[in-house]
Write a protein that holds these residues in place. Structure first.
Motif, PDB file in Angstrom:
ATOM      1  N   ARG A  84       0.840  -1.214   0.000  1.00 11.83           N
ATOM      2  CA  ARG A  84       0.000   0.000   0.000  1.00 11.83           C
ATOM      3  C   ARG A  84       0.868   1.254   0.000  1.00 11.83           C
ATOM      4  NH1 ARG A  84      -2.940  -2.985   3.794  1.00 11.83           N
ATOM      5  NH2 ARG A  84      -2.202  -1.681   5.504  1.00 11.83           N
ATOM      6  N   ALA A  85       1.972   1.222   0.727  1.00  9.57           N
ATOM      7  CA  ALA A  85       2.875   2.377   0.765  1.00  9.57           C
ATOM      8  C   ALA A  85       3.478   2.628  -0.617  1.00  9.57           C
ATOM      9  CB  ALA A  85       3.978   2.161   1.793  1.00  9.57           C
ATOM     10  N   ALA A  86       3.868   1.557  -1.301  1.00  6.64           N
ATOM     11  CA  ALA A  86       4.435   1.716  -2.647  1.00  6.64           C
ATOM     12  C   ALA A  86       3.392   2.299  -3.604  1.00  6.64           C
ATOM     13  CB  ALA A  86       4.955   0.381  -3.168  1.00  6.64           C
ATOM     14  N   LEU A  87       2.156   1.839  -3.484  1.00  3.27           N
ATOM     15  CA  LEU A  87       1.086   2.388  -4.325  1.00  3.27           C
ATOM     16  C   LEU A  87       0.837   3.863  -4.003  1.00  3.27           C
ATOM     17  CD1 LEU A  87      -1.440  -0.594  -4.332  1.00  3.27           C
ATOM     18  CD2 LEU A  87      -0.011   0.204  -6.236  1.00  3.27           C
ATOM     19  N   ALA A  88       0.894   4.208  -2.714  1.00  3.14           N
ATOM     20  CA  ALA A  88       0.718   5.609  -2.317  1.00  3.14           C
ATOM     21  C   ALA A  88       1.844   6.461  -2.900  1.00  3.14           C
ATOM     22  CB  ALA A  88       0.670   5.732  -0.798  1.00  3.14           C
ATOM     23  N   CYS A  89       3.061   5.907  -2.948  1.00  2.00           N
ATOM     24  CA  CYS A  89       4.183   6.640  -3.536  1.00  2.00           C
ATOM     25  C   CYS A  89       3.950   6.853  -5.032  1.00  2.00           C
ATOM     26  CB  CYS A  89       5.495   5.898  -3.298  1.00  2.00           C
ATOM     27  SG  CYS A  89       6.061   5.942  -1.589  1.00  2.00           S
ATOM     28  N   GLN A  90       3.429   5.838  -5.714  1.00  2.00           N
ATOM     29  CA  GLN A  90       3.115   5.994  -7.140  1.00  2.00           C
ATOM     30  C   GLN A  90       2.086   7.105  -7.336  1.00  2.00           C
ATOM     31  OE1 GLN A  90       1.780   2.121  -8.416  1.00  2.00           O
ATOM     32  NE2 GLN A  90       3.857   1.367  -8.735  1.00  2.00           N
ATOM     33  N   ALA A 114      11.805   4.718  -0.004  1.00  2.00           N
ATOM     34  CA  ALA A 114      12.833   4.595   1.037  1.00  2.00           C
ATOM     35  C   ALA A 114      12.289   5.087   2.381  1.00  2.00           C
ATOM     36  CB  ALA A 114      14.083   5.381   0.643  1.00  2.00           C
ATOM     37  N   SER A 115      11.569   6.182   2.356  1.00  2.00           N
ATOM     38  CA  SER A 115      10.965   6.719   3.574  1.00  2.00           C
ATOM     39  C   SER A 115       9.932   5.750   4.146  1.00  2.00           C
ATOM     40  CB  SER A 115      10.320   8.071   3.270  1.00  2.00           C
ATOM     41  OG  SER A 115       9.620   8.546   4.390  1.00  2.00           O
TER      42      SER A 115
END
Length: 146
Positions: A84-90, A114-115
């Motif tokens: 979910r974090a990676a999707l939020a970054c996208q 990274a964050s």
């Protein structure tokens, strides 16, 4: 250079999760497994019907199976959080209008990931405490009326 940030964070996070799994295996799962095997051996020594023997073996295996399910559930939730974090970054990169510049988009995405990984890394001790507490608590009582 920024791509290195998420790669380093990923390695740090993976090493920490691997260490947690190794620790849980040696400190929790192996003792539970040993106890289950010893109990199962006692089942073999008793003059039980085939059905009673199966129930005996299942009861012996239950604590280890339950602990394994707790660990798998927590690790699955952790993985879901990372996804979910990676999707939020996208989404963040897209919302900031950086997609037209591939280098800037990649750098912003990498910094964000990274964050997120650093944040996830900080949650591992809490996850470990939750796993240990759930295993120590034993099985949940059966639902009322069952």
């Amino acid at each position: 250079q920024t791509l290195m940030a998420s790669q380093a964070a990923q390695k740090k996070l993976q090493a920490s999760v691997d260490a947690l799994v190794d620790e849980l295996d040696s400190a929790q799962m192996r003792p539970l497994r040993k106890k289950a095997f010893l109990q199962m051996a006692k089942c073999c020594d008793q003059p039980l019907s085939r059905e009673a023997y199966q129930h005996c073996v299942q009861r012996a295996a239950a604590p280890e199976e339950r602990a394994q399910a707790v660990i798998q559930s927590e690790l699955g939730d952790f993985q879901d959080r990372l996804q979910r974090a990676a999707l939020a970054c996208q989404d963040d990169v897209k919302d900031r209008g950086l997609l037209s510049d591939a280098d800037r988009a990649a750098a912003a995405y990498d910094k964000c990931v990274a964050s997120a990984m650093d944040k996830a890394f900080k949650t591992i001790p809490t996850m470990k405490k939750r796993i240990l507490a759930t295993i120590a608590a034993g099985p949940a009582p059966p639902p009322a009326g069952s």
